[in-house]
Design a protein around this motif. Structure first.
Motif, short mmCIF file in Angstrom:
data_model
loop_
_atom_site.label_atom_id
_atom_site.label_comp_id
_atom_site.label_asym_id
_atom_site.label_seq_id
_atom_site.Cartn_x
_atom_site.Cartn_y
_atom_site.Cartn_z
N LEU A 274 0.84 -1.21 0.00
CA LEU A 274 0.00 0.00 0.00
C LEU A 274 0.87 1.25 0.00
O LEU A 274 0.59 2.23 -0.71
N LYS A 275 1.95 1.21 0.79
CA LYS A 275 2.87 2.35 0.84
C LYS A 275 3.53 2.57 -0.52
O LYS A 275 3.67 3.69 -0.99
N GLN A 276 3.92 1.46 -1.17
CA GLN A 276 4.56 1.54 -2.49
C GLN A 276 3.63 2.20 -3.50
O GLN A 276 4.06 3.04 -4.30
N ILE A 277 2.35 1.84 -3.46
CA ILE A 277 1.37 2.42 -4.39
C ILE A 277 1.22 3.92 -4.14
O ILE A 277 1.21 4.72 -5.09
N GLU A 278 1.16 4.31 -2.86
CA GLU A 278 1.00 5.73 -2.51
C GLU A 278 2.23 6.54 -2.89
O GLU A 278 2.13 7.64 -3.46
N VAL A 279 3.43 6.02 -2.58
CA VAL A 279 4.68 6.74 -2.87
C VAL A 279 4.84 6.94 -4.38
O VAL A 279 5.25 8.00 -4.84
N ASN A 280 4.52 5.90 -5.16
CA ASN A 280 4.67 5.97 -6.61
C ASN A 280 3.51 6.69 -7.30
O ASN A 280 3.48 6.82 -8.51
N LYS A 281 2.55 7.14 -6.45
CA LYS A 281 1.37 7.88 -6.96
C LYS A 281 0.71 7.15 -8.13
O LYS A 281 0.49 7.71 -9.20
N GLU A 282 0.40 5.87 -7.90
CA GLU A 282 -0.18 5.05 -8.96
C GLU A 282 -1.69 4.88 -8.83
O GLU A 282 -2.29 4.04 -9.48
N GLU A 283 -2.30 5.71 -7.96
CA GLU A 283 -3.73 5.54 -7.72
C GLU A 283 -4.57 5.79 -8.98
O GLU A 283 -5.71 5.34 -9.08
N ASN A 284 -4.00 6.54 -9.93
CA ASN A 284 -4.78 6.87 -11.12
C ASN A 284 -4.72 5.81 -12.21
O ASN A 284 -5.40 5.91 -13.22
N SER B 141 -5.27 -10.14 -3.18
CA SER B 141 -6.70 -10.05 -2.84
C SER B 141 -6.98 -8.82 -1.98
O SER B 141 -7.96 -8.11 -2.19
N ARG B 142 -6.10 -8.55 -1.02
CA ARG B 142 -6.30 -7.39 -0.14
C ARG B 142 -6.17 -6.07 -0.91
O ARG B 142 -6.93 -5.13 -0.67
N LEU B 143 -5.22 -6.01 -1.83
CA LEU B 143 -5.06 -4.79 -2.63
C LEU B 143 -6.27 -4.59 -3.55
O LEU B 143 -6.70 -3.45 -3.78
N THR B 144 -6.81 -5.70 -4.05
CA THR B 144 -8.01 -5.60 -4.90
C THR B 144 -9.18 -5.06 -4.09
O THR B 144 -9.96 -4.22 -4.58
N GLU B 145 -9.30 -5.50 -2.83
CA GLU B 145 -10.36 -4.98 -1.96
C GLU B 145 -10.18 -3.49 -1.71
O GLU B 145 -11.16 -2.74 -1.65
N THR B 146 -8.93 -3.04 -1.57
CA THR B 146 -8.65 -1.64 -1.24
C THR B 146 -8.87 -0.71 -2.44
O THR B 146 -9.54 0.31 -2.33
N ARG C 10 -5.18 -11.14 -9.19
CA ARG C 10 -6.57 -11.18 -8.76
C ARG C 10 -7.35 -10.13 -9.54
O ARG C 10 -6.82 -9.06 -9.84
N SER C 11 -8.63 -10.42 -9.79
CA SER C 11 -9.41 -9.50 -10.62
C SER C 11 -10.61 -8.95 -9.87
O SER C 11 -10.92 -9.36 -8.75
N VAL C 12 -11.27 -7.99 -10.51
CA VAL C 12 -12.53 -7.46 -10.02
C VAL C 12 -13.66 -8.23 -10.71
O VAL C 12 -13.44 -8.87 -11.74
N ARG C 13 -14.83 -8.16 -10.13
CA ARG C 13 -15.95 -8.94 -10.67
C ARG C 13 -16.23 -8.59 -12.13
O ARG C 13 -16.24 -7.42 -12.52
N ASP C 14 -16.44 -9.64 -12.92
CA ASP C 14 -16.82 -9.55 -14.33
C ASP C 14 -15.69 -9.16 -15.27
O ASP C 14 -15.93 -8.92 -16.46
N PHE C 15 -14.45 -9.09 -14.77
CA PHE C 15 -13.32 -8.81 -15.68
C PHE C 15 -12.40 -10.04 -15.72
O PHE C 15 -11.95 -10.52 -14.69
N PRO D 124 -17.00 -1.12 -6.92
CA PRO D 124 -17.60 -2.36 -6.39
C PRO D 124 -19.11 -2.36 -6.55
O PRO D 124 -19.76 -1.33 -6.36
N GLU D 125 -19.64 -3.51 -6.90
CA GLU D 125 -21.07 -3.63 -7.18
C GLU D 125 -21.75 -4.56 -6.18
O GLU D 125 -21.20 -5.59 -5.82
N ILE D 126 -22.91 -4.15 -5.74
CA ILE D 126 -23.77 -5.05 -4.97
C ILE D 126 -24.92 -5.47 -5.88
O ILE D 126 -25.69 -4.61 -6.33
#
Length: 564
Positions: free
Chosen positions: A333-343, A364-369, A389-394, A448-450
């Motif tokens: 999670l820290k690596q993602i934030e530092v590298n500013k890859e949220e986009n 799996s945990r990163l996919t949830e986040t 790991r993937s998101v639903r339907d992809f 995320p879809e319900i």
């Protein structure tokens, strides 16, 4: 969260099923959504029977597999039962080896080492077979893409029978028999068996030659149920039958290894969800932290004291695994934030020191986040290995396959896969994967879809309704726990944040002009307290379950989301 209400079935169909089954409209609707439209469909659904299992000889190559094993038994050949190190693989090895040992003394097991052999059939495993005079290897939950390795073994005089459920590549290995319902040339009626399930079909076929039926094999179904739950395969068709009877075995007469796990956590009546979150992580922990052989030893142990000893060791591995995956998740999670890859539309992270045994859990945990297709890489020998790991339907398998020019080896499913590549190809692969996902993914899938089965009123929730609902279990893909939506809800004034850190929400919900009141609990939903606290109406998405308190059992709403 995106709320998606499933389309209402045609009213004539609902009315016809209501009349045939003498049930309410909501129950009839839930059944039709699951493809159950007639009295006979409903009978098969609510009353699973071992007679509903298909003839194993409908699977391509089954006759060849049985003939080769019968020949090995008659000629007193050494048989090596080989399987992957996850729950599906280790349960399959336990099932196949324990059955064959009832008929043949020369049966041994082999689980590859996650760290120096990696996933699937390995040259090291084949060399082990050669050095120890094995002329037949039965590979379970792996092998469908091991074309070169099977060919290598053949030249050494070692035959292979492959029992797999992963998607084949362009070429089928030249084994004596390749059992895989996902082969394009296989007409087996049910395509969604797990690896242990394919192994069970081979055992069923072998046993039938001895005049035995599936009823004589129920003692092995606890292993199949554990694999079905852990591998997140659809719980319909044959899987539903096997899961249903496997859970019965787990809850009434489990093998000593599973009983030892249950004794540790003081669980009595297990559901498939408990199998996924209680049994599977402990079986998996052996292969993640030490060696998959420990899991097989636990599952085939016939002495209770020894099973308890193995279970205690495996529980220690599981505690280590929890600590390790927590630490790596924080670093990722820290690596993602530092590298500013949220986009980015994908999450791809790498650290050479991450423990290979837990990168799938971290993915799996990163996919949830972040809710994006995710790959977590670590160093493995002279290559990099990743869990996806993937998101639903992809379909992440297809996305990875489109980047195959950078990959050494890969395999898996729509939602989970694994791969290896050379370190110098990492950056190029990472960009190609991002480009492919950007081109092909529907942007809505990144929220995320319900999926909501039905809109209902609280008055619809009666003891009789819930009694029928309970019979929809076992739940899983293709038969998920029913999810409902109700609007115009009002908290009766007792709503509050609960838990040690006040992160959970508890309230008592009612509707105007309704005599029904239900306690509702929303885990990690304390931040939604304001929605219900001002006396204004709100709507909720929830499932229904039972809450036992001081000997009293009451129905309660298990909240999924709230909106004003």
């Amino acid at each position: 969260m995106r709320w998606t209400l499933k389309p209402k079935p045609v009213s004539k169909k609902v009315e016809a099923l209501q009349k045939a089954l003498q049930v309410d409209a909501v129950t009839a609707t839930l059944l039709i959504q699951r493809g159950i439209e007639t009295f006979d469909d409903a009978k098969r659904f609510f009353r699973p029977s071992l007679k509903h299992l298909h003839d194993p000889f409908l699977m391509k190559d089954m006759d060849k597999a049985v003939a080769r094993i019968e020949k090995a038994i008659a000629n007193k050949e050494n048989i090596l039962v080989y399987g992957d190190y996850d729950v599906d693989g280790t349960t399959a090895v336990a099932l196949m080896s324990s059955y064959l040992k009832t008929r043949h003394n020369l049966v041994y097991t082999y689980i590859p080492n996650r760290y120096d052999e990696g996933y699937g059939i390995s040259y090291k495993g084949i060399n082990f077979a050669l050095e120890n005079d094995f002329s037949l290897i039965i590979a379970l939950d792996c092998g469908i893409k091991s074309v070169e390795k099977v060919e290598h073994a053949k030249k050494l005089g070692i035959d292979f029978i492959i029992c797999d459920h992963h998607r084949p590549g362009d070429k089928i290995p030249e084994a004596v028999a390749v059992l895989d319902p996902k082969r394009e040339d296989c007409n087996y009626p049910y395509k969604e068996l797990c690896g242990c399930g394919v192994g069970f079909k081979l055992v069923q076929a072998l046993a039938s030659k001895q005049g035995k039926s599936a009823k004589d094999l129920t003692e092995y179904m606890d292993l199949v149920a554990a694999a079905i739950g852990a591998d997140i395969v659809p719980i319909d068709g044959e899987n539903r039958v096997l899961a249903y009877f496997g859970l019965k075995v787990i809850n009434t007469n489990p093998r000593y290894g599973i009983k030892a796990i249950l004794d540790q956590v003081e669980k009595t009546e297990l559901t498939i969800t408990d199998v996924v979150f209680v049994v599977a992580p402990r079986i998996n922990a052996a292969g993640r932290m030490k060696h998959g052989n420990f899991a097989v030893s636990l599952l085939v142990e016939e002495e209770e004291d020894m099973a308890n000893k193995y279970a205690a060791e495996i529980n220690d591995y599981n505690l280590d695994r929890r600590e390790t995956d927590k630490q790596i998740t924080e670093e990722a999670l820290k690596q993602i934030e530092v590298n500013k890859e949220e986009n980015r539309l994908t999450t791809v992270v790498y650290d050479k020191n991450w423990h290979k045994g837990v990168i799938g859990i971290v993915a799996s945990r990163l996919t949830e986040t972040y809710y994006r297709p995710t790959l977590v890489f670590t160093k493995s020998g002279d290559k990099l290995a990743a869990s996806a790991r993937s998101v639903r339907d992809f379909d992440i398998y297809n996305a990875i396959e489109s980047c195959s020019q950078y990959i050494e080896q890969f395999g898996g499913h729509k939602y989970a896969a694994g791969l290896t590549l050379k370190e110098e190809n990492y950056e190029a692969f990472k960009q190609a994967f991002e480009d492919e996902v950007s081109k092909t993914i529907d942007r809505n899938l990144l929220t995320p879809e319900i999926k909501i089965d039905c809109k209902i009123d609280l008055n619809d929730i009666t003891p009789k309704f819930y009694r029928i609902l309970k019979q929809f279990a076992p739940y899983g893909p293709s038969n998920m726990t029913p999810v409902f939506m109700t609007d115009e809800l009002i908290d009766t004034g007792y709503g509050k944040c609960v838990g040690a850190d006040k992160t959970h929400l508890r309230l008592t919900a009612t509707q105007p002009n309704s005599s029904s009141r239900f306690v509702a609990i929303g885990f990690s939903m304390g931040d939604k307290y304001e929605i219900i606290s001002d006396g204004e109406p709100f709507k909720a998405v929830y499932s229904i379950d039972e809450n036992e308190w001081q000997g009293n059992i009451n129905l309660q709403l298990k909240l999924r989301d709230l909106k004003a």
